[in-house]
Scaffold this motif. Structure first.
Motif, PDB file in Angstrom:
ATOM      1  N   GLY A 264      36.229  80.185 -25.524  1.00  0.00           N
ATOM      2  CA  GLY A 264      37.084  80.717 -24.476  1.00  0.00           C
ATOM      3  C   GLY A 264      38.467  81.045 -24.977  1.00  0.00           C
ATOM      4  O   GLY A 264      38.633  81.750 -25.973  1.00  0.00           O
ATOM      5  N   VAL A 265      39.486  80.515 -24.287  1.00  0.00           N
ATOM      6  CA  VAL A 265      40.869  80.810 -24.647  1.00  0.00           C
ATOM      7  C   VAL A 265      41.623  79.539 -25.004  1.00  0.00           C
ATOM      8  O   VAL A 265      41.180  78.424 -24.718  1.00  0.00           O
ATOM      9  N   SER A 266      42.763  79.714 -25.639  1.00  0.00           N
ATOM     10  CA  SER A 266      43.697  78.619 -25.886  1.00  0.00           C
ATOM     11  C   SER A 266      44.794  78.684 -24.826  1.00  0.00           C
ATOM     12  O   SER A 266      45.231  79.773 -24.457  1.00  0.00           O
ATOM     13  N   VAL A 267      45.226  77.531 -24.341  1.00  0.00           N
ATOM     14  CA  VAL A 267      46.212  77.498 -23.263  1.00  0.00           C
ATOM     15  C   VAL A 267      47.413  76.645 -23.660  1.00  0.00           C
ATOM     16  O   VAL A 267      47.312  75.772 -24.511  1.00  0.00           O
ATOM     17  N   ARG A 268      48.546  76.923 -23.005  1.00  0.00           N
ATOM     18  CA  ARG A 268      49.786  76.194 -23.309  1.00  0.00           C
ATOM     19  C   ARG A 268      50.511  75.802 -22.011  1.00  0.00           C
ATOM     20  O   ARG A 268      51.699  76.095 -21.850  1.00  0.00           O
ATOM     21  N   PRO A 269      49.832  75.129 -21.080  1.00  0.00           N
ATOM     22  CA  PRO A 269      50.506  74.760 -19.832  1.00  0.00           C
ATOM     23  C   PRO A 269      51.448  73.573 -20.021  1.00  0.00           C
ATOM     24  O   PRO A 269      51.328  72.820 -20.991  1.00  0.00           O
ATOM     25  N   LYS A 270      52.372  73.427 -19.078  1.00  0.00           N
ATOM     26  CA  LYS A 270      53.232  72.246 -19.088  1.00  0.00           C
ATOM     27  C   LYS A 270      52.425  71.017 -18.684  1.00  0.00           C
ATOM     28  O   LYS A 270      52.679  69.916 -19.169  1.00  0.00           O
ATOM     29  N   LEU A 271      51.443  71.217 -17.785  1.00  0.00           N
ATOM     30  CA  LEU A 271      50.615  70.109 -17.303  1.00  0.00           C
ATOM     31  C   LEU A 271      49.148  70.517 -17.298  1.00  0.00           C
ATOM     32  O   LEU A 271      48.789  71.561 -16.771  1.00  0.00           O
ATOM     33  N   TYR A 272      48.311  69.671 -17.899  1.00  0.00           N
ATOM     34  CA  TYR A 272      46.866  69.873 -17.900  1.00  0.00           C
ATOM     35  C   TYR A 272      46.209  68.607 -17.369  1.00  0.00           C
ATOM     36  O   TYR A 272      46.481  67.498 -17.846  1.00  0.00           O
ATOM     37  N   LEU A 273      45.353  68.740 -16.360  1.00  0.00           N
ATOM     38  CA  LEU A 273      44.592  67.624 -15.816  1.00  0.00           C
ATOM     39  C   LEU A 273      43.116  67.880 -16.061  1.00  0.00           C
ATOM     40  O   LEU A 273      42.562  68.878 -15.582  1.00  0.00           O
ATOM     41  N   GLY A 274      42.465  67.002 -16.803  1.00  0.00           N
ATOM     42  CA  GLY A 274      41.057  67.160 -17.118  1.00  0.00           C
ATOM     43  C   GLY A 274      40.208  66.156 -16.362  1.00  0.00           C
ATOM     44  O   GLY A 274      40.349  64.949 -16.557  1.00  0.00           O
ATOM     45  N   PHE A 275      39.327  66.655 -15.508  1.00  0.00           N
ATOM     46  CA  PHE A 275      38.475  65.791 -14.683  1.00  0.00           C
ATOM     47  C   PHE A 275      37.053  65.772 -15.234  1.00  0.00           C
ATOM     48  O   PHE A 275      36.391  66.803 -15.302  1.00  0.00           O
ATOM     49  N   GLY A 276      36.610  64.596 -15.642  1.00  0.00           N
ATOM     50  CA  GLY A 276      35.235  64.462 -16.106  1.00  0.00           C
ATOM     51  C   GLY A 276      34.916  65.234 -17.366  1.00  0.00           C
ATOM     52  O   GLY A 276      33.802  65.694 -17.553  1.00  0.00           O
ATOM     53  N   ILE A 277      35.900  65.360 -18.243  1.00  0.00           N
ATOM     54  CA  ILE A 277      35.728  66.083 -19.513  1.00  0.00           C
ATOM     55  C   ILE A 277      35.733  65.079 -20.660  1.00  0.00           C
ATOM     56  O   ILE A 277      36.707  64.332 -20.828  1.00  0.00           O
TER      57      ILE A 277
END
Length: 337
Positions: A264-277
């Motif tokens: 997919g893509v690479s991302v650079r957010p200030k906040l990342y929330l990963g649920f069930g990963i």
């Protein structure tokens, strides 16, 4: 004796503007050039109308912009572009040459490598300089994205393509000084065996999560498409976007545009929330630029939990609805105030 010096990047002209990946390469190219105490050049090809935008790249950290402008370069044709870039590399002899891993860059870089009989490392996500011999250590996921390979080229220029989104964008510095030079290729280089008959624009992606400041992403731990859909509700409350892992996309829970990682893509957010990963390398390779990473998982030893700035051990299917409920309550209170 050949004397290779400096760092060069390929500047991509989209037909309308400079491609965003060029500014990311300027950022990393500047870092590598400074570490080598050397110069940073941009090699750019395009039609005459690209000249003004190309000159402006100096203010983004380039010491020299080397450009070839010709109507024959208006459309990307693999053979012409490869022949001109190969001639540029023969003349300027940089130690390092970086291309973006865009569709254009992925077509161009291997052709240049073939013409000059050079090595090429694809889809790099990081670089290091080995100080004792100035070698470029090229880092990329390998073996089914299960390990990070560290690759060193035996040829120069040391060439690599770079995944878009993994490096920060170069900032404009008006006071930065540099040279602008026109490169005149040979007549032979501008002869193409290809003819552009028709151009059809690629349909725009449903969503561009690479620009999101907040991303809420879900994996198989959410258990079902029904629970996964709740991420859209949370994303709306946080003014963010929804991301996903590859298995979730393959199950049909979400479209490909939301997939983060190697596929997919690479991302650079200030906040990342990963649920069930769980956090396989295939996914986390796309999270190199995250400022604050929050992971929610029942397994405290999951790779993403260990990588997280904030790790919440618990069932993502239970925590997600509770978080939505809490945020709705807070939003309602603010509106009442």
């Amino acid at each position: 004796m050949e004397n290779y010096q400096g760092v060069a990047i390929f500047g991509e002209w989209t037909g309308i503007e400079i491609h965003e990946s060029t500014y990311e390469l300027l950022s990393e190219g500047r870092r590598l050039a400074d570490e080598l105490e050397s110069s940073l050049n941009v090699l750019i090809l395009g039609p005459p109308e690209a000249k003004e935008a190309a000159q402006e790249l100096i203010s983004y950290g380039a010491d020299k912009v080397v450009a070839t402008f010709d109507e024959k370069l208006k459309d990307f044709r693999d053979d012409i572009y490869a022949q001109v870039v190969a001639e540029m590399l023969k003349k300027y002899q940089p130690e390092i040459m970086l291309f973006p891993a865009t569709s254009l860059g992925q077509a161009l870089a291997p052709r240049v490598a073939g013409l000059l009989k050079l090595g090429l490392t694809a889809h790099c996500i990081a670089f290091e300089i080995r100080k004792e011999d100035r070698a470029l250590i090229q880092i990329r996921p390998s073996f089914g994205e299960q390990i990070m390979a560290r690759i060193v080229s035996r040829t120069k220029p040391q060439m690599a393509t770079v995944r878009p989104g993994v490096f920060p964008r170069a900032q404009k510095i008006e006071s930065h000084q540099g040279e602008f030079e026109i490169f005149e290729p040979s007549e032979k280089a501008l002869v193409s065996a290809l003819e552009v008959i028709e151009k059809k624009p690629k349909p725009k992606a449903e969503v561009d999560i690479t620009k999101a400041k907040t991303i809420v992403a879900g994996g198989l731990g959410l258990g079902s498409k029904e629970y996964f859909q709740k991420l859209f509700e949370l994303a709306e409350l946080l003014d963010g976007a929804v991301g996903a892992t590859r298995p979730v996309y393959h199950l049909g829970w979400i479209s490909e545009d939301h997939m983060i990682g190697v596929s997919g893509v690479s991302v650079r957010p200030k906040l990342y929330l990963g649920f069930g990963i769980s956090g396989s390398l295939h996914h986390t390779v796309g999270l190199q630029g995250v400022e604050t990473l929050v992971a929610i998982n029942t397994d405290a030893n999951a790779p993403l939990m260990k990588q997280a700035d904030i790790a919440v051990q618990g069932d993502a299917k239970e925590i997600l609805p509770l978080l939505i409920k809490k945020l709705k309550k807070l939003k309602s209170q603010r509106e009442d105030d």
